[in-house]
Write an enzyme that holds these catalytic residues in place. Structure first.
Site, mmCIF file in Angstrom:
data_model
loop_
_atom_site.group_PDB
_atom_site.id
_atom_site.type_symbol
_atom_site.label_atom_id
_atom_site.label_comp_id
_atom_site.label_asym_id
_atom_site.label_seq_id
_atom_site.Cartn_x
_atom_site.Cartn_y
_atom_site.Cartn_z
ATOM 1 C CG ASP A 3 -1.585 1.286 1.500
ATOM 2 O OD1 ASP A 3 -2.288 1.741 0.578
ATOM 3 O OD2 ASP A 3 -1.433 1.864 2.598
ATOM 4 C CB THR A 7 1.861 1.315 3.715
ATOM 5 O OG1 THR A 7 0.556 1.069 4.251
ATOM 6 C CG2 THR A 7 2.708 0.063 3.843
ATOM 7 N NE ARG A 34 -4.829 8.681 4.634
ATOM 8 C CZ ARG A 34 -4.903 7.887 3.570
ATOM 9 N NH1 ARG A 34 -5.394 8.333 2.431
ATOM 10 N NH2 ARG A 34 -4.478 6.642 3.631
ATOM 11 C CB SER A 109 -1.652 3.167 -4.339
ATOM 12 O OG SER A 109 -2.105 4.427 -3.879
ATOM 13 C CG ASN A 110 -7.557 3.907 -2.495
ATOM 14 O OD1 ASN A 110 -7.982 2.910 -3.074
ATOM 15 N ND2 ASN A 110 -7.901 4.230 -1.259
ATOM 16 C CE LYS A 142 -5.007 -0.370 -1.995
ATOM 17 N NZ LYS A 142 -3.813 -0.196 -1.143
ATOM 18 C CB SER A 166 -1.818 -2.346 4.164
ATOM 19 O OG SER A 166 -2.508 -1.118 4.294
ATOM 20 C CG ASN A 168 -4.117 2.734 5.521
ATOM 21 O OD1 ASN A 168 -4.290 3.685 6.273
ATOM 22 N ND2 ASN A 168 -3.295 2.783 4.469
ATOM 23 C CG PHE A 170 -9.442 0.865 4.767
ATOM 24 C CD1 PHE A 170 -8.643 1.862 5.294
ATOM 25 C CD2 PHE A 170 -9.430 0.661 3.389
ATOM 26 C CE1 PHE A 170 -7.844 2.648 4.473
ATOM 27 C CE2 PHE A 170 -8.633 1.442 2.562
ATOM 28 C CZ PHE A 170 -7.838 2.434 3.110
ATOM 29 C CG ASP A 171 -5.053 -1.682 2.020
ATOM 30 O OD1 ASP A 171 -5.695 -2.328 1.160
ATOM 31 O OD2 ASP A 171 -3.904 -1.240 1.819
#
Lengths: 241, 241
Positions: A3, A7, A34, A109-110, A142, A166, A168, A170-171
């Site tokens: 990520d 990350t 963010r 990545s987003n 994601k 990652s 994150n 949620f990730d």
């Protein structure tokens, strides 16, 4: 497979740019921004109204400034949003990526392709990456399976043969739910000394750390947890491979 | 068509129950809990791992308590989560619903059918409602079109003939994107006096008001905005019908 935001790259490194544009508000704006940026990625996907991450980044900054009733023209907004094109990488990123060669090292990545290209080049991490994959190719953020699916398309590997890294929450659960082998980087400060106090007092830093970066309570925990990316090459040799 | 949580019912009314279970932490827990509850509804839908809202409500409370390192057994967790079964309705809710008769009045909510039945009965609003629709029937949370789609299935009306009322930013843009006529109830306190100060100081109440309840910056603004549900019957006669 790494990520990017949070990350390899520190999203809070935008704070300096924000503080210059809005003196006294750097921390408040960058933390709310963010959180809303992620929220907008989820909402746009859920509404079937996908927009690329550069658009999401600007919309979420716009929301943040409006909520705080801070006036801002279009040029200033874009100038501040551009801080996301030049994030600092975490110190442990280059050593980790270099030590992992000759394994294939990549980003999922987003970020839009243009945003990720900018990040990778300005940080010089581009030298240590074999692939940079943007979720933009499938038009879903994601933790949608449509985002993680791109990894198999590019690497030609089944999910369980991919080590996904990652910080994150949620990730981490999204990647595990999809079927990757997942390594969590526990970057957020935590523990009583950080979150608790005699009289519970909250500011945006504490709330951000509480809302983000903690492990989610869905049933998809990571396979491994490290405190620093620097631990990954050794872990990879011992356990993941 | 009314949203339930935050529109007819006050989610912050759980604070008293939370404060009793965790003295000193009522406000912090209830605000983080609500934010994570919504986040978990979005993430579970995105991951294609839908769970009903009672499960989401417990998971998000569990997350909140773990993050704060507050120990809690299963029984206490369920006891506190049950506060969501007995939320106070906002004062303007009964008068609005009663004055709208003989139009059909309904709820479309993330809540499970059992949670919504409990809310409607304990608050006595059940007398003033013709339909109570849970997104659970389609297994997707707002703002997914699969959630809003249920309205047409039940009412047999095209979206533009439905007046959709919500105080939640994500629900307002989701409902408008779907095609409803949307009325926003601007419940959140805002304005410089609330959010700004000489030295910007944030606590969980301010951050919650900033993160939630403000209008989102997606391109789907509401058709009408009111400060109280009590304004709706008159608006409905003049404009919406």
């Amino acid at each position: 497979m790494f990520d990017a935001y949070g990350t390899l790259f520190d999203t809070q490194s935008v704070e300096t740019t924000v503080e210059e544009a809005f003196p006294g508000w750097g921390s408040v704006i960058s933390h709310i921004w963010r959180m809303k940026q992620l929220e907008y990625s989820w909402l746009s996907t859920l509404m079937d109204r996908y927009e690329d991450f550069w658009s999401i980044t600007q919309r979420s900054l716009d929301y943040t400034l409006r909520s705080l009733e801070l006036a801002c023209d279009r040029q200033t907004l874009e100038g501040v949003a551009a801080a996301y094109l030049d994030l600092k990488h975490f110190e442990d990123a280059p050593v980790c990526l270099d030590a992992l060669a000759p394994y294939r090292r990549a980003i999922l990545s987003n970020g839009s392709s243009a945003m990720l290209a900018s990040l990778a080049e300005r940080s010089k991490l581009v030298r240590s990456l074999d692939h940079i994959i943007s979720v933009d190719m499938n038009g879903a953020y994601k933790p949608s399976p449509r985002a993680y699916m791109l990894v198999g398309d590019v690497l030609k590997l089944p999910p369980e043969r991919v080590a996904f890294v990652s910080s994150n929450g949620f990730d981490i659960c999204g990647a595990k739910s999809f079927g990757f082998t997942v390594i969590r980087v526990a970057r957020s400060p935590s523990g009583p000394s950080f979150v608790q106090a005699e009289k519970p007092q909250m500011d945006e830093r504490r709330l951000f750390a509480l809302m983000r970066g903690q492990l989610e309570t869905f049933d998809y925990p990571p396979d491994f947890t490290v405190q620093s990316l620097a631990e990954i090459p050794d872990l990879f040799e011992r356990k993941v491979r």
